[in-house]
Write a protein that holds these residues in place. Structure first.
Motif, PDB file in Angstrom:
ATOM      1  N   GLY A  86      -7.301  -5.774   4.767  1.00  0.00           N
ATOM      2  CA  GLY A  86      -7.193  -4.368   4.421  1.00  0.00           C
ATOM      3  C   GLY A  86      -7.244  -3.403   5.579  1.00  0.00           C
ATOM      4  N   GLN A  87      -7.145  -3.901   6.808  1.00  0.00           N
ATOM      5  CA  GLN A  87      -7.186  -3.027   7.977  1.00  0.00           C
ATOM      6  C   GLN A  87      -5.825  -2.850   8.645  1.00  0.00           C
ATOM      7  OE1 GLN A  87     -10.118  -1.303   9.044  1.00  0.00           O
ATOM      8  NE2 GLN A  87     -10.485  -1.983   6.940  1.00  0.00           N
ATOM      9  N   VAL A  88      -5.086  -3.945   8.782  1.00  0.00           N
ATOM     10  CA  VAL A  88      -3.793  -3.908   9.452  1.00  0.00           C
ATOM     11  C   VAL A  88      -2.770  -4.645   8.594  1.00  0.00           C
ATOM     12  CG1 VAL A  88      -2.487  -4.546  11.515  1.00  0.00           C
ATOM     13  CG2 VAL A  88      -4.872  -3.842  11.732  1.00  0.00           C
ATOM     14  N   PHE A  89      -1.624  -4.015   8.412  1.00  0.00           N
ATOM     15  CA  PHE A  89      -0.533  -4.611   7.652  1.00  0.00           C
ATOM     16  C   PHE A  89       0.723  -4.634   8.516  1.00  0.00           C
ATOM     17  CE2 PHE A  89      -3.478  -2.771   4.679  1.00  0.00           C
ATOM     18  CZ  PHE A  89      -3.571  -3.712   3.661  1.00  0.00           C
ATOM     19  N   ARG A  90       1.506  -5.694   8.366  1.00  0.00           N
ATOM     20  CA  ARG A  90       2.787  -5.825   9.063  1.00  0.00           C
ATOM     21  C   ARG A  90       3.884  -5.852   8.008  1.00  0.00           C
ATOM     22  NH1 ARG A  90       3.767 -11.468  11.769  1.00  0.00           N
ATOM     23  NH2 ARG A  90       5.881 -10.686  11.386  1.00  0.00           N
ATOM     24  N   ALA A  91       5.063  -5.329   8.357  1.00  0.00           N
ATOM     25  CA  ALA A  91       6.086  -5.179   7.322  1.00  0.00           C
ATOM     26  C   ALA A  91       7.483  -5.150   7.920  1.00  0.00           C
ATOM     27  CB  ALA A  91       5.852  -3.901   6.523  1.00  0.00           C
ATOM     28  N   ASP A  92       8.466  -5.323   7.034  1.00  0.00           N
ATOM     29  CA  ASP A  92       9.844  -5.018   7.379  1.00  0.00           C
ATOM     30  C   ASP A  92      10.119  -3.573   6.964  1.00  0.00           C
ATOM     31  OD1 ASP A  92       9.449  -5.889   4.769  1.00  0.00           O
ATOM     32  OD2 ASP A  92      11.357  -6.943   4.603  1.00  0.00           O
ATOM     33  N   ALA A  93      11.357  -3.119   7.072  1.00  0.00           N
ATOM     34  CA  ALA A  93      11.679  -1.708   6.839  1.00  0.00           C
ATOM     35  C   ALA A  93      11.282  -1.258   5.437  1.00  0.00           C
ATOM     36  CB  ALA A  93      13.165  -1.476   7.063  1.00  0.00           C
ATOM     37  N   LEU A  94      10.856  -0.024   5.337  1.00  0.00           N
ATOM     38  CA  LEU A  94      10.362   0.529   4.077  1.00  0.00           C
ATOM     39  C   LEU A  94      11.327   1.540   3.480  1.00  0.00           C
ATOM     40  CD1 LEU A  94       6.647   1.117   5.196  1.00  0.00           C
ATOM     41  CD2 LEU A  94       7.626  -0.917   4.094  1.00  0.00           C
ATOM     42  N   THR A 109      -2.137   5.351   8.491  1.00  0.00           N
ATOM     43  CA  THR A 109      -1.151   5.417   9.571  1.00  0.00           C
ATOM     44  C   THR A 109      -0.039   4.422   9.301  1.00  0.00           C
ATOM     45  OG1 THR A 109      -2.974   5.886  11.122  1.00  0.00           O
ATOM     46  CG2 THR A 109      -0.818   5.327  12.071  1.00  0.00           C
ATOM     47  N   VAL A 110       1.210   4.863   9.505  1.00  0.00           N
ATOM     48  CA  VAL A 110       2.372   3.976   9.455  1.00  0.00           C
ATOM     49  C   VAL A 110       3.144   4.169  10.754  1.00  0.00           C
ATOM     50  CG1 VAL A 110       4.573   3.461   8.338  1.00  0.00           C
ATOM     51  CG2 VAL A 110       2.556   3.976   6.945  1.00  0.00           C
ATOM     52  N   VAL A 111       3.417   3.073  11.453  1.00  0.00           N
ATOM     53  CA  VAL A 111       4.148   3.104  12.719  1.00  0.00           C
ATOM     54  C   VAL A 111       5.495   2.429  12.518  1.00  0.00           C
ATOM     55  CG1 VAL A 111       4.189   2.330  15.120  1.00  0.00           C
ATOM     56  CG2 VAL A 111       2.038   3.110  14.087  1.00  0.00           C
ATOM     57  N   ASP A 112       6.561   3.153  12.836  1.00  0.00           N
ATOM     58  CA  ASP A 112       7.922   2.653  12.696  1.00  0.00           C
ATOM     59  C   ASP A 112       8.456   2.294  14.083  1.00  0.00           C
ATOM     60  OD1 ASP A 112      10.573   2.140  12.114  1.00  0.00           O
ATOM     61  OD2 ASP A 112      10.897   3.968  10.952  1.00  0.00           O
ATOM     62  N   ALA A 139       3.249  10.205   6.708  1.00  0.00           N
ATOM     63  CA  ALA A 139       4.488  10.262   7.483  1.00  0.00           C
ATOM     64  C   ALA A 139       4.441   9.201   8.570  1.00  0.00           C
ATOM     65  CB  ALA A 139       4.668  11.642   8.111  1.00  0.00           C
ATOM     66  N   ALA A 140       5.575   8.552   8.800  1.00  0.00           N
ATOM     67  CA  ALA A 140       5.627   7.496   9.802  1.00  0.00           C
ATOM     68  C   ALA A 140       5.589   8.076  11.214  1.00  0.00           C
ATOM     69  CB  ALA A 140       6.882   6.657   9.627  1.00  0.00           C
ATOM     70  N   VAL A 141       4.882   7.392  12.096  1.00  0.00           N
ATOM     71  CA  VAL A 141       4.901   7.689  13.519  1.00  0.00           C
ATOM     72  C   VAL A 141       6.028   6.880  14.139  1.00  0.00           C
ATOM     73  CG1 VAL A 141       3.613   7.560  15.680  1.00  0.00           C
ATOM     74  CG2 VAL A 141       2.412   8.069  13.535  1.00  0.00           C
ATOM     75  N   SER A 142       6.969   7.558  14.781  1.00  0.00           N
ATOM     76  CA  SER A 142       8.112   6.866  15.380  1.00  0.00           C
ATOM     77  C   SER A 142       7.743   6.346  16.761  1.00  0.00           C
ATOM     78  CB  SER A 142       9.312   7.816  15.491  1.00  0.00           C
ATOM     79  OG  SER A 142      10.397   7.172  16.130  1.00  0.00           O
ATOM     80  N   ARG A 143       7.817   5.025  16.931  1.00  0.00           N
ATOM     81  CA  ARG A 143       7.590   4.398  18.233  1.00  0.00           C
ATOM     82  C   ARG A 143       8.690   3.370  18.472  1.00  0.00           C
ATOM     83  NH1 ARG A 143       1.457   3.961  17.509  1.00  0.00           N
ATOM     84  NH2 ARG A 143       0.794   5.971  18.330  1.00  0.00           N
ATOM     85  N   LEU A 157      -0.311   0.368   9.068  1.00  0.00           N
ATOM     86  CA  LEU A 157       0.828  -0.534   8.865  1.00  0.00           C
ATOM     87  C   LEU A 157       1.865  -0.245   9.937  1.00  0.00           C
ATOM     88  CD1 LEU A 157       2.691  -1.444   5.596  1.00  0.00           C
ATOM     89  CD2 LEU A 157       3.983  -0.473   7.502  1.00  0.00           C
ATOM     90  N   TYR A 158       2.420  -1.296  10.526  1.00  0.00           N
ATOM     91  CA  TYR A 158       3.536  -1.134  11.463  1.00  0.00           C
ATOM     92  C   TYR A 158       4.683  -2.020  11.007  1.00  0.00           C
ATOM     93  CZ  TYR A 158       1.182  -5.255  13.410  1.00  0.00           C
ATOM     94  OH  TYR A 158       0.564  -6.467  13.561  1.00  0.00           O
TER      95      TYR A 158
END
Length: 311
Positions: A78-86, A104-107, A127-131, A200-201
Motif C-alpha cells: 500500500g505504499q508504492v504501486f507500479r503500472a502501465d499507462a492509465l 502522488t502519480v508519476v508519469d 494530477a500526474a507529475v510528468s517526469r 504510483l509511477y
C-alpha cells in the motif's frame, strides 16, 4: 534520536550488502472483447506475495509490497504501486484507483506518448507529475514502422535482432543518460519523503522504465537481486494476453504480416536488464555506486527510503 540513528545505520548496512508497448495504433487495432467473454476480475488479486490490481483499462498495475529483504523484513503493502499507462481507465477503474488512497502519480512517458495515447485518467484532485524518460524515440519509431504497412520495411527495422538491439540500447540509457537518471532519482526521493505516499509511477507498458525503477527501489531497500528480477519479469505474465491480442489485431487490420516482430519490444527480458546492470558496473563499479553517484542519492535518503518501505 538514538533509535532513529540506529534505523539509519541498519538501512545503510542492508543497502550496502544487498547491493513502458506498441503505441496507440496497436491498441486501436485490437479487436473488441467478445460479448461472451468472461468478465475480468476486479479488485486486488494476490498471487504469492504479489498483489495485482485488476483493471479494465490497464493490465500491469501492481503493489510493490510483500517482497522479503536479505535481513528477513518485508516491503509494506500500500505504499508504492507500479503500472502501465492509465489513459484508458474506465470509470470503474478510476473508482478502484481511488481506493488505493494515492497521493502522488508519476508519469514517466514522453510528451509524444502522452499526446498520442492521452493523459492519465485519475481520481478527482489527483494530477500526474510528468517526469519523461527518453527511450530513443521508440514510440515514434514503432508507430512509423507499423503505420507503413510495409512488411519489407518492418523486417528491415525490427527483424534479425534489430528490435532486441534497440531495447538493449534503451536500457543502457537508463544508466548513461543524465536526464533519465535525474527522473528516476526524483521519483525515489518522492517515495522516501514524508507525505508523498502512497505513490504510483508508470510508463506506457509498465515494463521498461517502470520495471527498471521498480528494480532500483527493491534493491535499494535490501531485496535480493534475484527477487527484484522476478518482479521485473512478471510484466510478461500480466501483459501476455493484451500483447498477444494487439499483435493479432494488427495482423487482422492489415498493418503487419508478421506482428511477431514486435515481441522483443513487448517483452521484459533478462538480457535487457543485464545490459543495464553491466553498464552500471562499467560506469559506477556496482549497484551502490549507481545509486549514490549516478542517481545522487545520499545515505540519509536511502535510509529514509528503507524506513518508509520496510517493516
Amino acid at each position: 534520536m538514538h533509535a532513529r540513528r540506529i534505523r539509519h545505520t541498519t538501512a545503510v548496512v542492508v543497502c550496502a550488502v544487498a547491493l513502458s508497448g506498441p503505441p496507440a495504433l496497436a491498441a486501436a487495432a485490437t479487436p473488441a472483447p467478445s460479448a461472451t467473454a468472461p468478465a475480468r476480475p476486479t479488485g486486488a488479486v494476490t498471487t504469492a506475495t504479489v498483489r495485482h490490481i485488476a483493471l479494465q483499462g490497464a493490465v500491469n498495475v501492481r503493489d510493490l509490497g510483500g517482497y522479503r529483504t536479505v535481513d528477513g523484513h518485508a516491503i509494506r503493502y500500500g505504499q508504492v504501486f507500479r503500472a502501465d499507462a492509465l489513459n484508458n481507465l474506465t470509470a470503474a477503474d478510476v473508482t478502484s484507483l481511488s481506493g488505493l488512497g494515492l497521493r502522488t502519480v508519476v508519469d514517466l512517458r514522453t510528451p509524444q506518448e502522452v499526446r498520442g495515447d492521452g493523459a492519465d485518467r485519475l481520481p478527482d484532485g489527483l494530477a500526474a507529475v510528468s517526469r519523461p524518460v527518453d527511450v530513443l524515440g521508440l514510440y515514434e519509431t514503432t508507430a512509423a514502422v507499423i503505420g507503413s504497412k510495409d512488411p519489407v520495411k518492418q523486417q528491415e527495422a525490427l527483424g534479425d535482432g534489430r528490435a532486441e538491439q534497440l531495447m538493449r540500447d534503451i536500457y543502457r540509457t537508463f544508466v548513461t543518460d543524465a536526464a533519465s537518471r535525474g527522473q528516476f532519482a526524483a521519483t525515489i526521493r518522492d517515495i522516501a519523503a514524508s507525505g508523498q505516499a502512497p505513490l504510483l509511477y508508470h510508463c506506457t507498458s509498465g515494463k521498461d522504465r517502470t520495471g527498471w525503477l521498480s528494480y532500483l527501489v527493491l534493491r535499494a531497500v535490501g531485496v535480493p537481486s534475484a527477487t527484484a528480477e522476478q518482479d521485473y519479469l512478471l510484466s510478461n505474465t500480466f501483459r501476455a494476453d493484451a500483447d498477444r491480442k494487439a499483435r493479432e489485431g494488427l495482423k487482422q487490420a492489415g498493418y503487419m504480416q508478421n506482428p511477431d516482430l514486435l515481441v522483443p519490444l513487448q517483452e521484459a527480458r533478462t538480457d535487457y536488464l543485464d545490459t543495464a546492470l553491466d553498464q552500471v558496473g562499467q560506469d559506477y563499479g556496482g549497484f551502490y555506486g549507481y545509486l549514490t553517484k549516478g542517481l545522487g542519492l545520499d545515505i540519509r535518503t536511502l535510509a529514509e527510503l528503507r524506513a518508509r518501505l520496510v517493516r
